[in-house]
Design a protein around this motif. Structure first.
Motif, short mmCIF file in Angstrom:
data_model
loop_
_atom_site.label_atom_id
_atom_site.label_comp_id
_atom_site.label_asym_id
_atom_site.label_seq_id
_atom_site.Cartn_x
_atom_site.Cartn_y
_atom_site.Cartn_z
N THR A 16 1.03 -1.12 0.09
CA THR A 16 -0.12 0.02 -0.13
C THR A 16 0.90 1.24 0.03
O THR A 16 0.61 2.35 -0.77
CB THR A 16 -0.82 0.08 1.22
OG1 THR A 16 -1.78 -1.00 1.30
CG2 THR A 16 -1.87 1.27 1.38
N THR A 17 1.85 1.28 0.71
CA THR A 17 2.77 2.34 0.85
C THR A 17 3.46 2.61 -0.57
O THR A 17 3.73 3.83 -0.97
CB THR A 17 3.77 1.96 1.76
OG1 THR A 17 3.25 2.07 3.40
CG2 THR A 17 4.91 3.40 2.12
N VAL A 18 4.05 1.81 -1.21
CA VAL A 18 4.54 1.61 -2.55
C VAL A 18 3.69 2.19 -3.58
O VAL A 18 3.96 3.10 -4.21
CB VAL A 18 5.26 0.47 -2.82
CG1 VAL A 18 5.81 0.31 -4.26
CG2 VAL A 18 6.45 0.03 -1.89
N LEU A 21 2.65 5.92 -2.85
CA LEU A 21 4.03 6.76 -3.27
C LEU A 21 4.09 6.88 -4.59
O LEU A 21 4.14 8.16 -5.07
CB LEU A 21 5.31 6.00 -2.86
CG LEU A 21 6.57 6.91 -3.15
CD1 LEU A 21 6.64 8.12 -2.31
CD2 LEU A 21 7.96 5.95 -3.19
N ALA A 102 -1.35 9.62 2.84
CA ALA A 102 -0.30 9.71 1.97
C ALA A 102 -0.24 11.19 1.23
O ALA A 102 0.55 11.93 1.36
CB ALA A 102 -0.09 8.66 0.96
N PHE A 106 2.21 14.51 1.63
CA PHE A 106 2.87 14.77 0.56
C PHE A 106 2.61 16.44 -0.13
O PHE A 106 3.48 17.01 -0.42
CB PHE A 106 2.55 13.78 -0.73
CG PHE A 106 3.06 12.33 -0.43
CD1 PHE A 106 3.89 12.36 0.58
CD2 PHE A 106 2.64 11.58 -1.29
CE1 PHE A 106 4.13 10.81 1.06
CE2 PHE A 106 3.06 10.25 -0.91
CZ PHE A 106 3.76 9.84 -0.03
N ILE A 144 7.63 13.85 2.69
CA ILE A 144 7.47 12.73 1.98
C ILE A 144 7.50 11.35 2.70
O ILE A 144 6.78 10.30 2.69
CB ILE A 144 7.88 12.55 0.49
CG1 ILE A 144 7.52 13.46 -0.48
CG2 ILE A 144 7.92 11.14 0.01
CD1 ILE A 144 8.33 13.76 -1.78
N LEU A 145 8.48 11.59 3.34
CA LEU A 145 8.90 10.20 4.10
C LEU A 145 7.90 10.06 5.56
O LEU A 145 7.72 8.98 5.65
CB LEU A 145 10.35 10.48 4.64
CG LEU A 145 10.79 9.25 5.64
CD1 LEU A 145 10.98 7.88 4.89
CD2 LEU A 145 12.27 9.47 6.12
N MET A 148 4.93 8.38 4.16
CA MET A 148 5.17 7.09 3.80
C MET A 148 4.81 6.15 5.12
O MET A 148 4.37 5.26 5.37
CB MET A 148 6.20 6.80 3.05
CG MET A 148 6.36 7.19 1.80
SD MET A 148 8.12 6.88 1.01
CE MET A 148 8.17 5.22 1.18
N THR A 151 1.24 6.17 6.24
CA THR A 151 0.39 5.25 5.44
C THR A 151 0.64 3.87 5.86
O THR A 151 -0.14 3.17 6.12
CB THR A 151 0.97 5.45 3.89
OG1 THR A 151 0.61 6.75 3.58
CG2 THR A 151 0.25 4.43 2.99
N PHE A 152 1.98 3.62 6.03
CA PHE A 152 2.51 2.20 6.44
C PHE A 152 1.74 1.76 7.86
O PHE A 152 0.94 0.90 7.90
CB PHE A 152 3.79 2.18 6.55
CG PHE A 152 4.36 0.56 6.84
CD1 PHE A 152 4.55 -0.34 5.86
CD2 PHE A 152 4.29 0.05 8.22
CE1 PHE A 152 5.16 -1.32 6.00
CE2 PHE A 152 4.96 -1.13 8.43
CZ PHE A 152 5.17 -1.98 7.33
N THR A 210 7.91 10.33 13.15
CA THR A 210 7.06 11.24 12.24
C THR A 210 7.26 12.66 12.98
O THR A 210 7.64 13.44 12.21
CB THR A 210 5.52 10.67 12.16
OG1 THR A 210 5.38 9.64 11.67
CG2 THR A 210 4.78 11.82 11.43
#
Length: 225
Positions: A16-18, A21, A102, A106, A144-145, A148, A151-152, A210
């Motif tokens: 899901t994270t990939v 992204l 996400a 972003f 962005i990190l 991610m 999201t994970f 985070t």
């Protein structure tokens, strides 16, 4: 502790994270740079999973992905099995449900890039795509990190949507949150407590990372005496 459910949750969260992204960055860039007057409608659609009950989203996904829908029939003819109650259906539901976790970080990170740097890059003859890769992404990497990581973590704890779309099939669609629910229903509080403690510790670490990244991104450069 149901390690197969934990492994499935990690696999689901990773994919899901990939995917988000790859999908979320173009959406976030458009939201950060577009001046379209009706852009708020797109922002509302992206943020909808934040307020929409998971069972409602799961119900509509069952209708859209079911064998009676064109998408469901097309997938079943290609894959040999239906989307609901499969990992692929679970993944699609997780991508939609985690979309704002996400896209919103972003967008905030991309919008914080000084536009004068972009214009300077364009004036030097650098294409828009190269400017995005060489200027925008490095400057917004922390945000962005963070998106991610969020999201994970959010995918790892999903319950309502994955239960509606994926059901509770051991080794196929049973995630860690569903395993906790099953253990509680079976009065196996020891197993539920171990899995819940693992997710609690992981969630705390994710939030600490985070907030640490956000503090680093917004802190001023240290000065030398």
């Amino acid at each position: 502790m149901d390690w197969s459910a934990i492994a499935l949750s990690l696999r689901l969260a990773g994919w899901t994270t990939v995917i988000l992204l790859a999908v979320g960055l173009p959406i976030a860039w458009w939201l950060a740079t577009s001046r379209w007057r009706w852009k708020f409608l797109v922002e509302a659609v992206v943020a909808l999973p934040l307020v929409l009950p998971p069972t409602v989203l799961g119900f509509y996904l069952l209708l859209v992905l079911g064998p009676r829908s064109p998408l469901g029939r097309a997938f079943e003819s290609l894959a040999g099995h239906s989307l609901p109650f499969s990992f692929e259906g679970l993944l699609l539901a997780s991508v939609l449900y985690s979309l704002p976790f996400a896209v919103q970080p972003f967008t905030a990170a991309l919008a914080g890039v000084d536009r004068r740097l972009l214009e300077a890059s364009w004036c030097l003859g650098v294409s828009r795509f190269q400017t995005f890769v060489r200027v925008v992404l490095p400057l917004s990497a922390t945000g962005i990190l963070s998106g991610m990581v969020l999201t994970f973590a959010h995918t790892l704890g999903e319950f309502g949507v994955v239960l509606m779309v994926g059901g509770n099939l051991e080794g196929r669609t049973r995630t860690a949150s569903i395993a906790i629910y099953d253990a509680v229903q079976a009065l196996d509080y020891a197993s539920a407590g171990r899995t819940a403690l693992l997710l609690l510790v992981f969630s705390f670490v994710v939030l600490a990372v985070t907030y640490g990244l956000q503090r680093r991104a917004w802190s001023p450069w240290p000065t030398r005496s």
